[in-house]
Write a protein that holds these residues in place. Structure first.
Motif, PDB file in Angstrom:
ATOM      1  N   VAL A 232       0.855  -1.188   0.000  1.00 11.77           N
ATOM      2  CA  VAL A 232       0.000   0.000   0.000  1.00 11.77           C
ATOM      3  C   VAL A 232       0.889   1.234   0.000  1.00 11.77           C
ATOM      4  N   GLU A 233       0.755   2.060  -1.029  1.00 14.66           N
ATOM      5  CA  GLU A 233       1.588   3.248  -1.157  1.00 14.66           C
ATOM      6  C   GLU A 233       0.709   4.479  -1.364  1.00 14.66           C
ATOM      7  N   ILE A 234       1.228   5.613  -0.955  1.00 14.19           N
ATOM      8  CA  ILE A 234       0.460   6.860  -1.006  1.00 14.19           C
ATOM      9  C   ILE A 234       0.007   7.219  -2.427  1.00 14.19           C
ATOM     10  N   VAL A 267       0.211   4.109   5.791  1.00 16.56           N
ATOM     11  CA  VAL A 267       1.206   3.366   5.018  1.00 16.56           C
ATOM     12  C   VAL A 267       2.247   2.733   5.944  1.00 16.56           C
ATOM     13  N   ARG A 270       0.652  -0.277   7.571  1.00 18.19           N
ATOM     14  CA  ARG A 270       0.573  -1.384   6.624  1.00 18.19           C
ATOM     15  C   ARG A 270       1.948  -2.029   6.424  1.00 18.19           C
TER      16      ARG A 270
END
Length: 278
Positions: A232-234, A267, A270
């Motif tokens: 999960v990335e911005i 993030v 996660r």
């Protein structure tokens, strides 16, 4: 004019069952109860359903976020507003399992239904669990079972690996992440991003939800974020930002001045969770 769902644009593909000629296995399986999802309403929601003339909760907009990227977006840009937990939709609970609705970390493997206090007719479903193919139909049926969708707009958010995307243009020439959309015939607006091109397909739970809306003539739009990271990335979460300007999102958005801080924390959480399981 936009073509109808599945005609000229990307299609929906539902999980298929086993071959019908496997008679022996079918006979054996028919004696086993089919797995089903369980929807547990909060005490407040149960009271509303009991007092409703149609045994349903009123809903003008249902937002369904599926997977960590989509739920991260909803957590950051919609659920920063005051909200109540209406219920829990699970694939691992029995009817008699106790639940306190207290597992509320955005990284927890849960599927909660929230309602915004400022817009009580808006329901948000955050699905952070993997729903197995044999339970997708049951999950979808349960989601819509006690929600009055006669005057409802449905928005579905999901993500997929860019390696699944098929295009005549080389992937190296496409800016990733990016959005693609599909809609039901009853959704008369236009998605805020390009339509999903053929021969691409949408599979799994997003396809199940959108198909349900198409069959029951519910205005619905699906947005898929294609990303090149397994984490999960911005940038992937922010790829959904254009949907806030479209139906049914635009009427329920309140600016979150702490959005960037929330995203960084999400993030990091996660990443920590991923490290624990690798």
């Amino acid at each position: 004019m936009a073509a109808p769902l599945g005609c000229g644009y990307g299609d929906l593909v539902l999980a298929s069952s086993r071959a019908v000629d496997e008679e022996e296995e079918e006979d054996e399986d028919s004696q086993k109860p089919s797995p089903s999802a369980v929807l547990r309403w909060s005490a407040q929601a149960q009271q509303e359903i009991a007092e409703s003339p149609n045994d349903c909760i009123e809903c003008s907009a249902l937002i369904v976020a599926i997977g960590p990227v989509a739920t991260g977006f909803i957590h950051t840009y919609l659920l920063h507003q005051d909200s109540d937990i209406l219920g829990l939709l699970s694939t691992g609970l029995s009817e008699n399992t106790c639940n306190t609705f207290q597992q509320t970390s955005p990284a927890d493997l849960t599927c909660y239904l929230h309602r915004l206090k400022a817009a009580p007719s808006v329901i948000l479903c955050q699905c952070n669990i993997d729903v197995p193919p044999e339970m997708m139909f049951s999950w979808t049926q349960q989601l819509f079972s006690c929600i009055n969708i006669h005057n409802t707009y449905v928005g579905v958010l999901a993500s997929a690996p860019v390696s699944d995307f098929r295009s005549s243009v080389a992937l190296s020439d496409i800016t990733v992440p990016f959005l693609r959309g599909l809609k039901t015939n009853q959704f008369h607006g236009k998605p805020v991003c390009p339509y999903l091109e053929q021969p691409n397909t949408v599979k799994g739970l997003p396809a199940s939800v959108l198909t349900h809306c198409q069959v029951h003539r519910v205005p619905a739009v699906l947005y898929v974020c294609y990303t090149d990271s397994i984490y999960v990335e911005i940038p992937a979460i922010k790829a959904f930002l254009p949907v806030l300007k479209g139906t049914p999102f635009r009427d329920i958005v309140q600016e979150n001045p702490q959005a960037d801080v929330t995203l960084r924390k999400l993030v990091e959480l996660r990443a920590l969770q991923n490290n624990l399981y690798t």
